[in-house]
Write a protein that holds these residues in place. Structure first.
Motif, PDB file in Angstrom:
ATOM      1  N   GLY A   1       0.816  -1.215   0.000  1.00 53.93           N
ATOM      2  CA  GLY A   1       0.000   0.000   0.000  1.00 53.93           C
ATOM      3  C   GLY A   1       0.848   1.262   0.000  1.00 53.93           C
TER       4      GLY A   1
ATOM      5  N   VAL B   1     -10.220  -4.705   1.798  1.00 48.43           N
ATOM      6  CA  VAL B   1      -9.243  -4.274   0.785  1.00 48.43           C
ATOM      7  C   VAL B   1      -8.926  -5.402  -0.204  1.00 48.43           C
ATOM      8  CG1 VAL B   1      -8.256  -2.383   2.130  1.00 48.43           C
ATOM      9  CG2 VAL B   1      -7.248  -4.667   2.345  1.00 48.43           C
TER      10      VAL B   1
ATOM     11  N   ALA C   1     -15.651   0.351  -1.813  1.00 46.67           N
ATOM     12  CA  ALA C   1     -14.682   1.434  -1.604  1.00 46.67           C
ATOM     13  C   ALA C   1     -15.341   2.651  -0.955  1.00 46.67           C
ATOM     14  CB  ALA C   1     -14.051   1.839  -2.938  1.00 46.67           C
TER      15      ALA C   1
ATOM     16  N   LEU D   1     -14.975   0.612   3.230  1.00 45.15           N
ATOM     17  CA  LEU D   1     -13.587   1.022   3.508  1.00 45.15           C
ATOM     18  C   LEU D   1     -13.505   2.216   4.470  1.00 45.15           C
ATOM     19  CD1 LEU D   1     -10.525   0.657   3.010  1.00 45.15           C
ATOM     20  CD2 LEU D   1     -10.763   2.137   1.017  1.00 45.15           C
TER      21      LEU D   1
ATOM     22  N   MET E   1      -4.078  -2.688   5.341  1.00 48.47           N
ATOM     23  CA  MET E   1      -5.155  -1.742   5.002  1.00 48.47           C
ATOM     24  C   MET E   1      -4.743  -0.694   3.967  1.00 48.47           C
ATOM     25  SD  MET E   1      -5.005   0.421   8.590  1.00 48.47           S
ATOM     26  CE  MET E   1      -6.129   1.734   8.164  1.00 48.47           C
TER      27      MET E   1
ATOM     28  N   GLN F   1      -3.416  -0.694   1.038  1.00 48.03           N
ATOM     29  CA  GLN F   1      -3.580  -0.885  -0.405  1.00 48.03           C
ATOM     30  C   GLN F   1      -4.932  -0.412  -0.927  1.00 48.03           C
ATOM     31  OE1 GLN F   1      -4.434  -4.842  -1.994  1.00 48.03           O
ATOM     32  NE2 GLN F   1      -4.376  -5.706   0.054  1.00 48.03           N
ATOM     33  N   GLY F   2      -5.922  -0.209  -0.041  1.00 49.86           N
ATOM     34  CA  GLY F   2      -7.298   0.051  -0.490  1.00 49.86           C
ATOM     35  C   GLY F   2      -7.440   1.200  -1.472  1.00 49.86           C
TER      36      GLY F   2
END
Ligand code: ZN
Length: 625
Positions: free
Chosen positions: A73, A295, A321, A325, A376, A378-379
């Motif tokens: 991420g 994610v 998303a 998220l 987390m 990388q979302g």
């Protein structure tokens, strides 16, 4: 002469655009900056597991997934923001990983005094799979010439090593992530020997195609099994499509659709994910959903839309998303949950009927377990990098309507720039400005969300007739400098039926929730990234009044729109407190099938905000008859 027919990889319907070509703008850029100013930009300074003693930096600390997860991420975030400080933070990890390759092709924190890897029966290949995903993004952002030979050498090593020490446990469930990297390399070097390796890996990977074709997990699971582990399932859903590229089996492609439908039927939640407070946990809106699953499901959707070219996966991607998220991370990105609940009326250390520990719904540095703390990040970055993709025939496709700037090549190598100006999904209109140096003919595909009935496109002011196929409207024409595309996505309030006649409230890709007053209580103080419990300061047990109307209220969009007080859009409706809806096991009980209003409770005007804004909330309501 025609070549003999060989086993080949089936082409993907869409192609990824290299990392860095799509730059975030507007509210999306703010999300990335908030994450850079919070956890992602500073985790290494405050959490030993990804600090200087991490095994992936040559130390003797964590040598498993946490370092690679963090980079997966941090690295795309650094390049999307063009932030020299963040890029500098990624360098030691990348240099260490590249330099760690041994004579035999293996790499990573084993024992570097050895010339070759020391393998044993419990050999875990999982952490290397993550680092390969990191290196691919790094190569795309920088064109560093060392990455491709590094991967070639590693994959030729794996060809033998995997026969002796096959994928097991996590790596077995997540083999598709390794296949993604091998497929990526094959598309670069077309080395047919890689196709042998893809078959070895496919055969060793959990058969998710079979699982999703005839889904066997109908109820809440409670025992250890990799096939019902929520993160594995979120990752596993892309596997049949990844396999399909190798097998050409149509039934495997179909298994993706069947799998999503089964997951939503038996374990679906209002925010578009399925539950799993470690194992798949059913449809009760107080069961948990792990942040890692959020994610990873997004990453699966990004790959599914790329491989299969169906806009449906873009719909799911946006829903997760824009709702699941942000809901599970604090506004300033300095605390997160392990498990979120759709109906989340208190976040505190207390036993709940799930497999995770009592702290799993608290906000903090590493509630329950530190996987989400490292994974987390990388979302938002990968979502940004996947907002647009290239088509097979030299065009581009809009996967999501978030504000961004796209610079890529179309029609055999001609430069295209598109600037997307919008406050979508908080607003209904999107303006795209085309910049080309000469007039170029290429197809432009715009995703038509399933929820959008009166989708409208104007090009230079003229309404277009769109032919929609696979969830995309296609516009093929000569594009000129300063062409303007205006997309209108009218959003209607729609009630979605949940279990036992409860409902969730949707408007476009946003889910709306009743916010509950929040009192944040610090339960562990650190230099930074404290742990918090959240206690309710207002009533939560509201049902919606039957046939209530919804009025849309708009406010200016602020730096962090996922915030209850300053929510850029609210729905005003009518609710009434329900007498027979009570706490059970430290959570809101299931919305009652036959809600009974408090005798003295009057109908009240209530305001709903985007689900992701409210950290305490009701997202699934009983309806008063
Ligand atoms: Zn996790």
């Amino acid at each position: 002469m025609e070549k003999a027919v060989q086993h080949k990889l089936i082409s993907t319907a869409l192609k990824a655009i290299p990392l860095g070509s799509i730059k975030p703008q507007g509210w999306l850029k703010n999300q990335l900056q908030i994450q850079a100013d919070g956890f992602t930009g500073h985790l290494d300074e405050h959490w030993e597991d990804v600090g200087p003693n991490n095994g992936w930096l040559g130390g003797n600390g964590d040598s498993w997934e946490r370092g690679p997860y963090y980079l997966d991420g941090l690295l795309p975030l650094a390049y999307l923001l063009d932030d020299p400080k963040l890029i500098a933070k990624t360098k030691p990890w990348i240099e260490w990983a590249l330099a760690s390759q041994r004579e035999d092709g293996s790499f990573g924190p084993n024992d570097l005094r050895q010339e070759n890897a020391i393998l044993h029966d419990n050999q875990d290949w999982w952490q290397e799979m993550i680092m390969l995903k990191v290196l691919i993004q790094y190569q795309e952002a920088t064109n560093d010439e060392r990455v491709i030979p590094f991967m070639e050498k590693y994959f030729s090593y794996l060809q033998e090593a995997l026969i002796q020490y096959p994928l097991k446990e996590w790596a077995q469930a997540r083999g598709a992530d390794l296949l993604l990297s091998i497929h990526w390399l094959y598309e670069k070097n077309k080395d047919d020997s890689l196709l042998d390796l893809t078959e070895i890996v496919r055969e060793q990977t959990t058969d998710w195609s079979k699982i999703f074709d005839k889904f066997p997990f109908w109820r809440k699971q409670e025992q250890w099994d990799h096939r019902t582990h929520v993160v594995n399932v979120a990752m596993g859903i892309k596997t049949p499509a990844v396999f399909y590229r190798q097998t050409n089996n149509d039934w495997e492609k179909e298994a993706v659709y069947k799998g999503i439908e089964s997951l939503m039927t038996y374990h679906g939640q209002a925010h578009g994910m399925f539950s799993g407070d470690e194992w798949l946990s059913g449809t009760h809106p107080s069961q948990g959903v792990e942040l890692c699953a959020v994610v990873e499901y997004m990453f699966s959707m990004e790959n599914l839309v790329r491989i299969l070219g169906d806009g449906k996966f873009g719909d799911i991607l946006e829903k997760v998303a824009f709702n699941a998220l942000p809901a599970t991370i604090s506004e300033e990105w300095d605390a997160h949950q392990y498990d979120q609940q759709v109906n989340q009326v208190i976040c505190n250390a207390a036993h709940r009927p799930w497999s995770n520990n009592a702290e799993a719904n608290m906000f903090g540095l590493e509630p329950n377990f530190g996987c989400c703390t490292s994974n987390m990040h990388q979302g938002w970055p990968k979502f940004t990098a996947s907002a647009w993709m290239a088509t097979e025939d030299g065009g581009v496709a809009a996967i999501s309507y978030v504000p961004c700037n796209v610079q890529t090549l179309v029609a055999d190598g001609k430069d295209l720039e598109i600037t997307v100006r919008t406050e979508y999904p908080f607003r209904e209109t999107v303006t795209m400005e085309v910049n080309v140096s000469e007039s170029i003919r290429f197809p432009l595909l715009l995703r038509v969300p399933e929820w959008c009935v009166n989708f409208e496109v104007k090009i230079n002011g003229e309404v277009q007739n769109a032919i929609v196929k696979n969830g995309f409207a296609r516009f093929e024409r000569e594009w000129n400098k300063d062409d303007v595309i205006e997309v209108t996505l009218p959003m209607e309030v729609k009630l979605e039926e949940r279990n036992n006649e409860a409902v969730s409230v949707n408007r476009g890709p946003l889910v709306f929730a009743l916010p509950i007053g929040e009192q944040w209580v610090k339960v562990q103080e650190r230099v930074r990234f404290h742990d918090w419990e959240i206690y309710p300061t207002s009533a939560w047990r509201y049902g919606l009044v039957k046939d209530a109307t919804f009025t849309v209220e708009i406010q200016d969009i602020v730096y962090q729109p996922y915030n209850t007080a300053d929510a850029p859009i609210k729905l005003v409706t009518t609710g009434r407190q329900v007498a027979n809806w009570v706490m059970e096991n430290n959570s809101a009980g299931a919305p009652p099938l036959n809600p009974i209003p408090y005798r003295d409770a009057k109908e009240e005007t209530i305001e709903l905000v985007p689900y992701g804004a409210a950290k305490l909330r009701i997202g699934e309501f009983p309806v008063l008859k």
